[in-house]
Design an enzyme around this catalytic site. Structure first.
Site, PDB file in Angstrom:
ATOM      1  NE  ARG A  51       3.385   4.087   9.675  1.00 32.90           N
ATOM      2  CZ  ARG A  51       3.997   4.743  10.681  1.00 32.90           C
ATOM      3  NH1 ARG A  51       4.298   5.944  10.568  1.00 32.90           N
ATOM      4  NH2 ARG A  51       4.530   3.981  11.643  1.00 32.90           N
ATOM      5  CG  ASP A  53      -1.275   9.282   1.661  1.00 33.81           C
ATOM      6  OD1 ASP A  53      -0.842   8.898   3.156  1.00 33.81           O
ATOM      7  OD2 ASP A  53      -0.705   9.684   0.870  1.00 33.81           O
ATOM      8  CE1 TYR A 111       1.474   2.556  -2.277  1.00 32.11           C
ATOM      9  CE2 TYR A 111       3.998   2.282  -1.992  1.00 32.11           C
ATOM     10  CZ  TYR A 111       2.689   2.353  -1.463  1.00 32.11           C
ATOM     11  OH  TYR A 111       2.480   2.466  -0.085  1.00 32.11           O
ATOM     12  NE  ARG A 206      -2.362  11.257  -4.357  1.00 33.94           N
ATOM     13  CZ  ARG A 206      -3.043  12.012  -3.231  1.00 33.94           C
ATOM     14  NH1 ARG A 206      -2.912  11.515  -2.137  1.00 33.94           N
ATOM     15  NH2 ARG A 206      -3.960  12.987  -3.635  1.00 33.94           N
TER      16      ARG A 206
END
Length: 292
Positions: A51, A53, A111, A206
């Protein structure tokens, strides 16, 4: 039929993957469901492996949906790419067992966060990288990454939906994850921060990268970074970096499902185009940072 697809998207103009009220703006899930409904002639629910962002991109997102439309996988690819906006592309499609779920059947997700580390910004990659002009010690960032490996509470860097009472307090949290890969490497003006885990917390990558940047600036030692990981306490100086540098580059599934390997799904923008453009407009730089 249960159809799985590999999806690539530029998330800049979307309010994340997950469907939201129309007033909030477009989402990847919402646009996909609208396109599939036009082709299949029925409403469907799209499930995503991650999911992502608002503003986050993907080159290896995986989705699935159930439909009564009897279309071949290659037809789904052609029809969806003819219907979707240019910012969302279907890379592949497969018919999968009814029990398959893009999120819950996944073994791991990968990622990549990309930092453009040069005195001069980049126009070509501005939507996909985070510009930092100051010198960064990538060797120290890479050393700090080793503190992330293994199974541990990552509550220092994100939160779980189950932690609704006191998410800022030190552990224990519902934030235990297994980090399989964590690395920082330089390629020309780009610094690639790569992470693979069984699952990620909201905002986790992040904020990890934001804290690693402090290590790269020598404002935080590797030992202090390790202590932050160990304490699992979110009250530390690392802040989340902008969404635009983050890309979901791959999702792994059990081999018996016959889906493309994560290494295959990443041979798009994240691993091919970015390295090729890493030196555009800049002289080669050392691990100590860009030219003064």
């Amino acid at each position: 039929m249960n159809i799985a697809c590999g999806i690539e998207y530029d998330g800049t103009d979307y309010h994340g993957f997950q469907r939201q009220p129309a007033a909030h703006g477009p989402t990847i899930q919402g646009v996909l469901e609208t396109a599939i409904a036009r082709i299949a002639g029925e409403r469907v629910v799209v499930h995503g492996a991650g999911r992502t962002d608002a503003g986050v991109h993907a080159s290896g997102q995986v989705i699935n949906f159930h439909t009564t439309a009897r279309l071949a996988p290659e037809t789904w690819v052609r029809a969806l790419n003819a219907t979707l906006p240019s910012t969302i592309v279907v890379r592949w499609a497969r018919e999968v067992p009814e029990r398959f779920h893009a999120r819950f059947s996944a073994i791991s997700r990968s990622y990549r966060y990309t930092i453009w580390n040069d005195a001069i910004p980049t126009a070509l990659l501005a939507r996909f990288t985070y510009h930092r002009s100051q010198p960064l010690a990538v060797d120290l960032m890479a050393e700090a990454c080793r503190c992330l490996l293994g199974t541990k509470d990552f509550g220092a860097f994100g939160h779980s939906p189950e932690d609704t009472s006191h998410p800022d307090e030190a552990g224990p949290h519902h934030c235990v994850r297994t980090m399989l890969v964590a690395s920082c490497v330089r390629h020309g003006a780009c610094i690639f921060c790569d992470f693979t885990a069984n699952a990620f917390l909201t905002g986790m990558v992040r904020r990890i990268v934001g804290t690693l940047l402090l290590v790269g600036q020598r404002r935080l030692s590797v030992e202090e970074f390790a202590a932050i990981v160990q304490r699992a306490d979110r009250s530390h100086p690392g802040v989340a970096v902008p969404a635009r540098g983050l890309c979901l580059v791959g999702v792994s599934y059990p081999k018996e499902l016959g889906l493309p390997e994560a290494s295959v799904t990443t041979t798009t923008l994240a691993s091919a185009v970015w390295p090729a453009l890493a030196g555009v407009g800049a002289e080669p730089v050392s691990d100590e940072g860009p030219p003064a």
